[in-house]
Structure formats: structure tokens, C-alpha cells
Design an enzyme around this catalytic site. Structure first.
Site, PDB file in Angstrom:
ATOM      1  N   ASP A  10      -1.279  -0.122   1.171  1.00  0.00           N
ATOM      2  CA  ASP A  10      -1.845   1.237   1.318  1.00  0.00           C
ATOM      3  C   ASP A  10      -0.929   2.022   2.252  1.00  0.00           C
ATOM      4  O   ASP A  10      -0.030   1.465   2.886  1.00  0.00           O
ATOM      5  CB  ASP A  10      -3.281   1.153   1.885  1.00  0.00           C
ATOM      6  CG  ASP A  10      -3.978   2.513   1.904  1.00  0.00           C
ATOM      7  OD1 ASP A  10      -3.625   3.387   1.100  1.00  0.00           O
ATOM      8  OD2 ASP A  10      -4.890   2.702   2.735  1.00  0.00           O
ATOM      9  N   SER A  11      -1.223   3.321   2.356  1.00  0.00           N
ATOM     10  CA  SER A  11      -0.470   4.159   3.298  1.00  0.00           C
ATOM     11  C   SER A  11      -0.920   3.884   4.733  1.00  0.00           C
ATOM     12  O   SER A  11      -0.211   4.188   5.680  1.00  0.00           O
ATOM     13  CB  SER A  11      -0.739   5.626   2.995  1.00  0.00           C
ATOM     14  OG  SER A  11      -2.137   5.865   3.120  1.00  0.00           O
ATOM     15  N   TYR A  42      -0.431   9.735   2.068  1.00  0.00           N
ATOM     16  CA  TYR A  42       0.044   9.724   0.686  1.00  0.00           C
ATOM     17  C   TYR A  42      -0.595  10.835  -0.149  1.00  0.00           C
ATOM     18  O   TYR A  42      -0.011  11.303  -1.114  1.00  0.00           O
ATOM     19  CB  TYR A  42      -0.290   8.374   0.038  1.00  0.00           C
ATOM     20  CG  TYR A  42       0.782   7.318   0.205  1.00  0.00           C
ATOM     21  CD1 TYR A  42       1.835   7.468   1.100  1.00  0.00           C
ATOM     22  CD2 TYR A  42       0.724   6.161  -0.561  1.00  0.00           C
ATOM     23  CE1 TYR A  42       2.799   6.485   1.237  1.00  0.00           C
ATOM     24  CE2 TYR A  42       1.695   5.171  -0.437  1.00  0.00           C
ATOM     25  CZ  TYR A  42       2.723   5.338   0.460  1.00  0.00           C
ATOM     26  OH  TYR A  42       3.686   4.373   0.576  1.00  0.00           O
ATOM     27  N   CYS A  74      -4.896   1.898  -2.893  1.00  0.00           N
ATOM     28  CA  CYS A  74      -4.745   3.312  -2.565  1.00  0.00           C
ATOM     29  C   CYS A  74      -4.920   4.129  -3.845  1.00  0.00           C
ATOM     30  O   CYS A  74      -4.141   3.983  -4.784  1.00  0.00           O
ATOM     31  CB  CYS A  74      -3.348   3.535  -1.978  1.00  0.00           C
ATOM     32  SG  CYS A  74      -2.956   5.258  -1.688  1.00  0.00           S
ATOM     33  N   ASN A  75      -5.951   4.954  -3.860  1.00  0.00           N
ATOM     34  CA  ASN A  75      -6.199   5.781  -5.044  1.00  0.00           C
ATOM     35  C   ASN A  75      -5.081   6.802  -5.250  1.00  0.00           C
ATOM     36  O   ASN A  75      -4.684   7.078  -6.385  1.00  0.00           O
ATOM     37  CB  ASN A  75      -7.517   6.556  -4.882  1.00  0.00           C
ATOM     38  CG  ASN A  75      -8.734   5.660  -4.861  1.00  0.00           C
ATOM     39  OD1 ASN A  75      -9.419   5.522  -5.862  1.00  0.00           O
ATOM     40  ND2 ASN A  75      -9.014   5.037  -3.728  1.00  0.00           N
ATOM     41  N   CYS A 187     -11.209   7.270  -2.119  1.00  0.00           N
ATOM     42  CA  CYS A 187     -10.086   6.978  -1.224  1.00  0.00           C
ATOM     43  C   CYS A 187     -10.495   5.733  -0.462  1.00  0.00           C
ATOM     44  O   CYS A 187     -11.637   5.637   0.027  1.00  0.00           O
ATOM     45  CB  CYS A 187      -9.864   8.146  -0.258  1.00  0.00           C
ATOM     46  SG  CYS A 187      -8.729   7.743   1.088  1.00  0.00           S
ATOM     47  N   THR A 188      -9.584   4.775  -0.357  1.00  0.00           N
ATOM     48  CA  THR A 188      -9.971   3.493   0.245  1.00  0.00           C
ATOM     49  C   THR A 188     -10.256   3.610   1.752  1.00  0.00           C
ATOM     50  O   THR A 188     -10.834   2.703   2.343  1.00  0.00           O
ATOM     51  CB  THR A 188      -8.882   2.429  -0.002  1.00  0.00           C
ATOM     52  OG1 THR A 188      -7.617   2.943   0.448  1.00  0.00           O
ATOM     53  CG2 THR A 188      -8.795   2.080  -1.479  1.00  0.00           C
ATOM     54  N   HIS A 189      -9.842   4.717   2.348  1.00  0.00           N
ATOM     55  CA  HIS A 189     -10.187   4.933   3.754  1.00  0.00           C
ATOM     56  C   HIS A 189     -11.681   5.242   3.944  1.00  0.00           C
ATOM     57  O   HIS A 189     -12.235   4.979   5.011  1.00  0.00           O
ATOM     58  CB  HIS A 189      -9.396   6.121   4.330  1.00  0.00           C
ATOM     59  CG  HIS A 189      -7.996   5.807   4.724  1.00  0.00           C
ATOM     60  ND1 HIS A 189      -6.992   5.595   3.808  1.00  0.00           N
ATOM     61  CD2 HIS A 189      -7.425   5.676   5.952  1.00  0.00           C
ATOM     62  CE1 HIS A 189      -5.863   5.356   4.453  1.00  0.00           C
ATOM     63  NE2 HIS A 189      -6.092   5.405   5.760  1.00  0.00           N
TER      64      HIS A 189
HETATM   65  N1  DGL Z   1      -6.142   5.228   1.237  1.00  0.00           N
HETATM   66  C1  DGL Z   1      -5.463   6.083   0.379  1.00  0.00           C
HETATM   67  C2  DGL Z   1      -6.226   6.408  -0.890  1.00  0.00           C
HETATM   68  O1  DGL Z   1      -7.042   5.644  -1.336  1.00  0.00           O
HETATM   69  C3  DGL Z   1      -4.657   7.254   0.821  1.00  0.00           C
HETATM   70  C4  DGL Z   1      -4.791   7.986   2.065  1.00  0.00           C
HETATM   71  C5  DGL Z   1      -3.593   8.884   2.307  1.00  0.00           C
HETATM   72  O2  DGL Z   1      -2.576   8.358   2.771  1.00  0.00           O
HETATM   73  O3  DGL Z   1      -3.680  10.085   2.021  1.00  0.00           O
HETATM   74  O4  DGL Z   1      -5.989   7.406  -1.505  1.00  0.00           O
END
Ligand code: DGL
Length: 275
Positions: A10-11, A42, A74-75, A187-189
């Protein structure tokens, strides 16, 4: 017998929400977690730059740390780069994309909220998912980098101001009659700050994310015919995991707090040949 090696990528810290699900289901794997904090976030990178970065970084990393299976947790990356990555790498790749389909089975009022990064929100891939699976439903999209940084803050020990979260979801709070009853955390965050998002609403909301489904897919792939996938058989013992990052942390206290969230991992900065 060596354990199967899974690279979770992931980012930032978001992939941790996916790791937690994977490890619950398949505890015997050895995980490498790579987060590209040098190119974070990302969700705001132009498509081509993101694809190029992913191929360069992952090639470089896997030449140093080979993997049997890659999870793009990461989506923002998966919705734009899965095809290119699958062409480039020969190992199985599992991507994470917004869980639109499950949400359509849950919603009662037929209004679904999609909370994701600005990149994921505007991807053709996401539009196609919605067109394919959410016919007859209203899908309201909010793209936010603020929520991504709030999740990062939480994991390095900073406190989150609920008003910041509220400000992001306020378009949904304003319209009582068109408020989603089901929210896709695209988003995985975001599963990492689900409680804070939930606290913004004065009614029960269903939250859907892709973590559990990804864990099932990873387990399926790892237990498929080993020969066909060129995987080594499962090792029963618990593994030592390693986490790698691409940019040094300026605040060592933050790194120490983060290490507590990744308690099963040993941490190190990734060394590049020439990226
Ligand atoms: N966790 C990431 C996602 O699922 C990206 C977060 C990011 O770096 O913008 O999209």
C-alpha cells in the site's frame, strides 16, 4: 519447508486493515508489508505516474524479497494498475477494489455511499463496477485524502478531531431523505477509522469493506494446486513478518508508535538500486 511468502503493498498504513483479515484466516504465511510513503498519497497521483511507480518499485522490491503472492492492498492502485501489474509479474496478484456488489445486497433504502480516495472515485473501473452491479441503486461518491491522512495520523498516535471527519461526510449528513444506509469503505485506510466515521451519523449505518473477501481469495490461491502456482506448501509455525518503507520518518516517535500497530513486524527502510 519454507512458509508461503505474501507481499502486502500500500502507499501507507491502509494495507494493515487487509493484513489483519488475511492473517486471521491464514496465520502460517510469512508477510512482507511494503508501504510507499515516499509517494503517498496515491489517491492524488496521475494514472501513468502511478502505474510506472508501481512496476518499478515492486520489481525492485521483489528482486530483493521474492514473493509467492502479491496483494495490492490499495484501491487507488488496484483500480488503475491491476491489468498492467498482472501482465508484468508472473505471480498471482490479488487487488482490492470497492465492495459495491456486497453493498447492493445490504442496502434497504437503495442509497449507497462510496467513500474512497479522489483517484478511486473518478476511475473508469469504479464507474464500471457501479454500472455493472448497482443498477437501480443510488451511489453517492465522496473522494477524500483528508480521511487517508487522518488514518495515518491515528496510527502514529495523533488524536483525530471528529469535526474533520464530519466535514468530509457532511454532504451525506445534510440530506436526511437521501442519506446512505450502507457505506462502502473504498480505501483500505478507512476501516482503521471506521469508529470515527460511524460516530458522525445519528443512525445505524452498515459499513462494507473488501478485507474479508480478500482474505478468502488469498487463502484460496495459497491452497490451490501448489505445483500449478509454483508455491511451497504451508508451514504450520507462526512467521516473523517484515515491514519496509520507502522514505525515512522525520519523527522517530511516530515510527515507534507505528511499530506498535505493526506489532508482529520488524521494520526497515527499503534500499533501492536506483529508483
Ligand atoms: N490505502 C489506499 C487506498 O486504498 C490509498 C491511500 C492513498 O495513498 O491515497 O486507496
Amino acid at each position: 519447508m519454507p512458509a508461503k511468502r505474501v507481499l502486502i503493498f500500500d502507499s501507507g498504513v491502509g494495507g494493515l486493515s487487509v493484513y489483519q483479515q488475511i492473517i486471521k484466516l491464514t496465520p502460517s504465511i510469512k508477510c512482507h508489508y511494503l508501504f510507499d510513503n515516499a509517494y503517498f498519497p496515491y489517491g492524488e497521483l496521475p494514472h501513468l505516474q502511478l502505474i510506472k511507480r508501481l512496476i518499478q518499485l515492486l520489481s525492485e522490491f521483489m528482486s530483493q524479497h521474492p514473493a509467492d503472492l502479491l496483494v495490492i492492498a490499495c484501491n487507488s492502485a488496484s483500480t488503475v494498475a491491476l491489468e498492467a501489474l498482472r501482465k508484468h509479474f508472473s505471480i498471482p496478484i490479488v487487488g482490492v477494489v470497492p465492495a459495491i456488489k456486497p453493498a447492493t445486497l445490504i442496502t434497504q433504502n437503495n442509497v449507497i455511499g462510496l467513500l474512497a480516495t479522489p483517484g478511486t472515485i473518478e476511475r473508469a473501473y469504479t464507474t464500471t463496477l457501479i454500472e455493472q452491479f448497482a443498477t437501480g441503486k443510488t451511489v453517492l461518491r465522496i473522494g477524500s485524502t483528508k480521511l487517508v491522512t487522518l488514518a495515518e495520523d491515528k496510527l502514529i498516535g495523533k488524536s483525530i478531531n471528529l469535526n474533520d471527519v464530519k466535514a468530509v461526510v457532511s454532504p451525506w449528513l445534510k440530506n436526511e431523505h437521501n442519506m446512505p444506509d450502507t457505506i462502502v469503505l473504498g480505501c483500505t485506510h478507512f476501516p482503521l477509522i471506521k469508529d470515527e466515521i460511524e460516530a458522525c451519523f445519528d443512525r445505524p449505518i452498515y459499513f462494507v469493506d473488501s478485507g474479508a473477501a480478500i482474505a478468502v481469495r488469498v487463502k484460496q490461491l495459497l491452497t490451490l494446486d501448489h505445483k500449478a502456482l509454483k508455491l511451497s506448501p504451508c508451514n504450520k509455525t507462526k512467521q516473523e513478518h517484515q515491514a519496509f518503507y520507502t522514505k525515512n520518518f522525520t519523527n522517530t516517535e511516530h515510527l515507534s508508535t507505528l511499530k506498535c500497530s505493526f506489532a508482529e513486524y520488524s521494520f526497515q527502510r527499503m534500499t533501492f538500486c536506483d529508483l
